[in-house]
Design a protein around this motif. Structure first.
Motif, PDB file in Angstrom:
ATOM      1  N   SER B 239       0.838  -1.197   0.000  1.00 51.02           N
ATOM      2  CA  SER B 239       0.000   0.000   0.000  1.00 51.02           C
ATOM      3  C   SER B 239       0.874   1.249   0.000  1.00 51.02           C
ATOM      4  O   SER B 239       2.054   1.201   0.328  1.00 51.02           O
ATOM      5  CB  SER B 239      -0.909   0.009   1.231  1.00 51.02           C
ATOM      6  N   GLU B 240       0.262   2.360  -0.339  1.00 50.31           N
ATOM      7  CA  GLU B 240       0.993   3.629  -0.449  1.00 50.31           C
ATOM      8  C   GLU B 240       0.271   4.692   0.385  1.00 50.31           C
ATOM      9  O   GLU B 240      -0.955   4.673   0.502  1.00 50.31           O
ATOM     10  CB  GLU B 240       1.014   4.029  -1.924  1.00 50.31           C
ATOM     11  N   ILE B 241       1.025   5.632   0.967  1.00 50.68           N
ATOM     12  CA  ILE B 241       0.424   6.680   1.786  1.00 50.68           C
ATOM     13  C   ILE B 241       0.886   8.055   1.313  1.00 50.68           C
ATOM     14  O   ILE B 241       2.021   8.228   0.852  1.00 50.68           O
ATOM     15  CB  ILE B 241       0.781   6.501   3.283  1.00 50.68           C
ATOM     16  N   LEU B 289       0.670   7.801  -5.267  1.00 49.40           N
ATOM     17  CA  LEU B 289      -0.427   8.557  -4.663  1.00 49.40           C
ATOM     18  C   LEU B 289       0.143   9.908  -4.246  1.00 49.40           C
ATOM     19  O   LEU B 289       1.251   9.982  -3.715  1.00 49.40           O
ATOM     20  CB  LEU B 289      -0.951   7.793  -3.450  1.00 49.40           C
ATOM     21  N   ALA B 290      -0.598  10.983  -4.495  1.00 47.34           N
ATOM     22  CA  ALA B 290      -0.127  12.311  -4.097  1.00 47.34           C
ATOM     23  C   ALA B 290      -1.333  13.172  -3.746  1.00 47.34           C
ATOM     24  O   ALA B 290      -2.468  12.878  -4.134  1.00 47.34           O
ATOM     25  CB  ALA B 290       0.672  12.960  -5.224  1.00 47.34           C
ATOM     26  N   VAL B 291      -1.077  14.213  -2.980  1.00 49.64           N
ATOM     27  CA  VAL B 291      -2.129  15.153  -2.603  1.00 49.64           C
ATOM     28  C   VAL B 291      -1.775  16.520  -3.175  1.00 49.64           C
ATOM     29  O   VAL B 291      -0.646  16.993  -3.035  1.00 49.64           O
ATOM     30  CB  VAL B 291      -2.267  15.241  -1.071  1.00 49.64           C
ATOM     31  N   ALA B 292      -2.745  17.138  -3.850  1.00 47.47           N
ATOM     32  CA  ALA B 292      -2.576  18.507  -4.345  1.00 47.47           C
ATOM     33  C   ALA B 292      -3.714  19.329  -3.765  1.00 47.47           C
ATOM     34  O   ALA B 292      -4.885  18.978  -3.952  1.00 47.47           O
ATOM     35  CB  ALA B 292      -2.610  18.531  -5.870  1.00 47.47           C
ATOM     36  N   GLY B 293      -3.378  20.419  -3.077  1.00 49.49           N
ATOM     37  CA  GLY B 293      -4.413  21.134  -2.345  1.00 49.49           C
ATOM     38  C   GLY B 293      -4.908  20.223  -1.244  1.00 49.49           C
ATOM     39  O   GLY B 293      -4.159  19.806  -0.378  1.00 49.49           O
TER      40      GLY B 293
END
Lengths: 223, 448
Positions: B239-241, B289-293
């Motif tokens: 899994s990725e976080i 997986l990445a978060v933008a905003g």
């Protein structure tokens, strides 16, 4: 007397070799059987098609038997004569290697035959000169082809395609472990010095039996 | 010891098949290998090498792998079609070829048209499809196409590399192996990969989030302080976080397995004791997986593009979304790393990094907030059994800082989860050794 000694010897060999549980109590005992045939004109595409059937079919250390229902029938049961190959057994069957160590030529193994073959990942990583696979001089994209393998002491996986993801990784077809099973993963083995690129010898070109156009071909222009 | 046990198992399995099974009675003749499918169901799997970012005047080749295989494990026949158009109003053009090894399409003409319509940069929309033997597959559609960008200018920057001189870093977190509190799971490999925590991230407060997929939990902490544990069901050893700017963590169910598996993303709100219901991010082979905003995005194969989790279907970008409609373009091609920032059809700050070594995986790429980039790329040398990660901060066409970091991977991580940028210009590396997991911190001057 001689016949009795042979019989006793065979019985003792069976006791030593077989798992402690009754054979038919295991998944392998209930599902696997012997079926293989000498083969020829084996293409990389044949190896990929064969290996793809094992995706999602579990992992078993020292194992080599699976079906095609796309699920691990023995999850969470390591080393129990369960479903699936281990990493080196998966390569052995996909590459149609022969059971005698170092033997050249191809043998097709039914997915239901529980055979691992004589090669460990360490053997794949450091092949002897007479074996039917060899270490490539480098791991450049221009050197490797699909269904070549990356091997280290402890693990081996096969390159699934010749295209390259934007991140510079490879899509690898491998039996990754009890917690994963067999399948496709994005891996960074190519840049990892612990891994060598290994090629099976004797593939027939993919264009067979219609190789009139010759290989390789150039780009197809989109106007 | 391990080898001896293995030989024993080998002997057992071989003998098992021979002694127990009435093989001849149950054995069927080996099926042939027809080039077209009979009764077996055919499936086509498509992969391609995305150009992402090309320079004006370059030849643009598009390698395509189209594997047509049957459920019986045999090869089937398929044709591949690539359609492309350069510039939004241009017409689509197509070419078709039989699927096979080393198949490539030349889409240079569309790239030329794309730049003819724009002054400094343009884009090419394209689709890849394959059909045959009763099966079909496609990547992109004419209403939701794949994209690559063309720039008139892209300076080349040569990065100096010293092999074997690796920075040491400082320990930001150490977790010994084990299943109890404050420990992380380890599964030793037996003809398989050795597994440990698959991924990690660092939040805005500098806390490390370690994903212990073997035990379905997150470990959160910093330095030598106590570790908080959050139970997260549905995780796996790969899994990725990713943690967002406001402390919300996102966990991707898996980064591998098979191409047609649904990819789930769990949300762990700050201060909560667990994860919310999973949201499906589509089907494919997830890469990152990445978060933008405050929105999570997943990079998936075979499209090799980013898609928003829970967002509109079919909206993909080749670059990692940065927020505000921008995306970070990054690609490894021909021994170089190319970077750029795209907004609409416009690409700025394009740069090509060239290394005096073979280039492998691009572990990390991020803008520095001042027109430059921080990257971590895997380099290796032929024939010397040597590899290392190279950290590069490039800005204004110059290398501002570069140093080497050793690969320290006793246990396997997800392929692109070894590095993360933290607050205050810190770079973090997930490493492992026989005693446990260590997250190392390095200082990058001037990086955001």
């Amino acid at each position: 007397m001689k016949r009795l000694m042979v019989t006793l010897g065979l019985a003792m060999a069976a006791v030593v070799a077989l798992p402690g549980t009754p054979a038919h109590a295991s998944w392998v005992g209930n599902n696997c059987y012997v079926n293989n045939v000498l083969d020829s004109h084996v293409r990389r595409s044949d190896a990929l098609a064969y290996g793809k059937v094992a995706i999602d079919e579990g992992y078993e250390w020292g194992g080599g038997c699976w079906n095609d229902n796309s699920r691990d029938d023995t999850p969470g049961q390591p080393n129990s004569s369960g479903e699936g190959p281990d990493c080196s057994g998966f390569v052995f069957k996909s590459w149609e290697l022969r059971l005698s160590m170092g033997a050249s030529g191809f043998t097709w193994w039914d997915k239901f035959q529980n055979v691992h073959g004589p090669y460990t990942s360490t053997a794949f990583h450091s092949p002897q000169a007479s074996w039917p696979f060899f270490k490539l001089p480098d791991k450049k994209y221009s050197t490797t082809m699909y269904m070549d393998a990356f091997a280290k002491d402890g693990h081996i996986g096969m390159i699934y395609g010749e295209s390259q993801p934007q991140d510079g990784t490879d899509t690898i077809l491998e039996a990754l472990g009890d917690a994963y099973g067999a399948g496709l993963w994005i891996e960074s083995y190519r840049g990892n010095a612990a891994y060598s690129a290994i090629r099976r010898e004797g593939w027939t070109p993919d264009c067979y039996p219609r190789c009139g156009g010759g290989e390789p071909r150039g780009s197809v222009a989109v106007p | 010891m391990r080898g001896g046990r293995f030989v024993g198992v080998l002997a057992a399995t071989v003998a098992f098949g021979t002694l127990v099974v009435p093989g001849a009675a149950r054995a069927a003749a080996r099926p042939g290998r027809p080039d077209t499918v009979g009764e077996a169901r055919a499936v086509i799997q498509l992969f391609y090498s995305p150009p992402v970012l090309v320079r004006a005047g370059e030849r643009v080749d598009l390698p395509v792998d189209a594997a047509c295989v049957t459920s019986a494990g045999t090869v089937c026949r398929a044709d591949v079609t690539v359609s492309a158009r350069g510039g939004g109003g241009a017409r689509w053009t197509s070419a078709m070829a039989r699927a096979g090894a080393s198949l490539r399409f030349d889409v240079s003409a569309a790239a030329r048209r794309a730049l003819a319509a724009e002054e400094w940069s343009g884009s090419v929309e394209f689709t890849v499809s394959a059909s045959g033997s009763g099966a079909s597959a496609s990547l992109g559609t004419r209403t939701g196409p794949l994209t690559f960008y063309v720039v008139k200018s892209m300076p080349t920057v040569r990065v100096p590399v010293a092999f074997g001189h690796a920075a040491r870093g400082s320990t930001a977190l150490f977790v010994p192996w084990g299943s109890g509190p404050g420990r992380a799971g380890l599964a030793l490999g037996l003809e398989s990969a050795t597994l440990g925590p698959s991924s990690f991230d660092v939040d805005a407060d500098g806390r490390v989030w370690l994903l212990d997929g073997l035990h379905h939990r997150l470990l959160v902490g910093a330095g030598s302080g106590p570790l908080a544990s959050v139970v997260v069901g549905g995780t796996s050893p790969d899994s990725e976080i990713a943690v967002g700017p406001h402390g919300t963590a996102y966990v991707m169910s898996s980064v591998g397995g098979r191409l047609d598996r649904p990819v789930h993303v769990l949300r762990v709100p700050p201060g909560s004791g667990g994860a919310s219901a999973a949201v499906t991010a589509g089907r494919g082979l997830p890469v990152r997986l990445a978060v933008a905003g405050s929105m999570p995005f997943v990079h998936m194969l075979p499209s090799d593009e980013w898609t928003q989790v829970g967002g509109p279907n079919g909206q993909m970008t080749p670059g990692r979304p940065l927020g505000g409609g921008e995306q970070l373009l990054s690609v490894v091609r021909d021994g170089a790393v190319r970077l750029g920032t795209a907004h609409g059809n416009t690409v700025r700050d394009a740069v090509e990094l060239v290394f005096p070594a073979n280039v492998g995986d691009l572990q990390l790429a991020a803008p520095d907030g001042a027109g430059g980039y921080v990257v971590v790329v895997h380099l290796w040398r032929d024939g010397r059994d040597a590899d290392q990660y190279q950290v590069v901060h490039v800005s204004g066409g110059r290398v501002m800082q570069t140093f080497a970091v050793a690969r320290r991977d006793f246990a396997r991580t997800a392929a692109l989860s070894a590095f993360r940028l933290g607050p205050n210009g810190s770079l973090f590396q997930l490493t492992s050794s026989p005693d446990g997991v260590r997250v190392l911190r390095y200082r990058i001057g001037g990086a955001a």
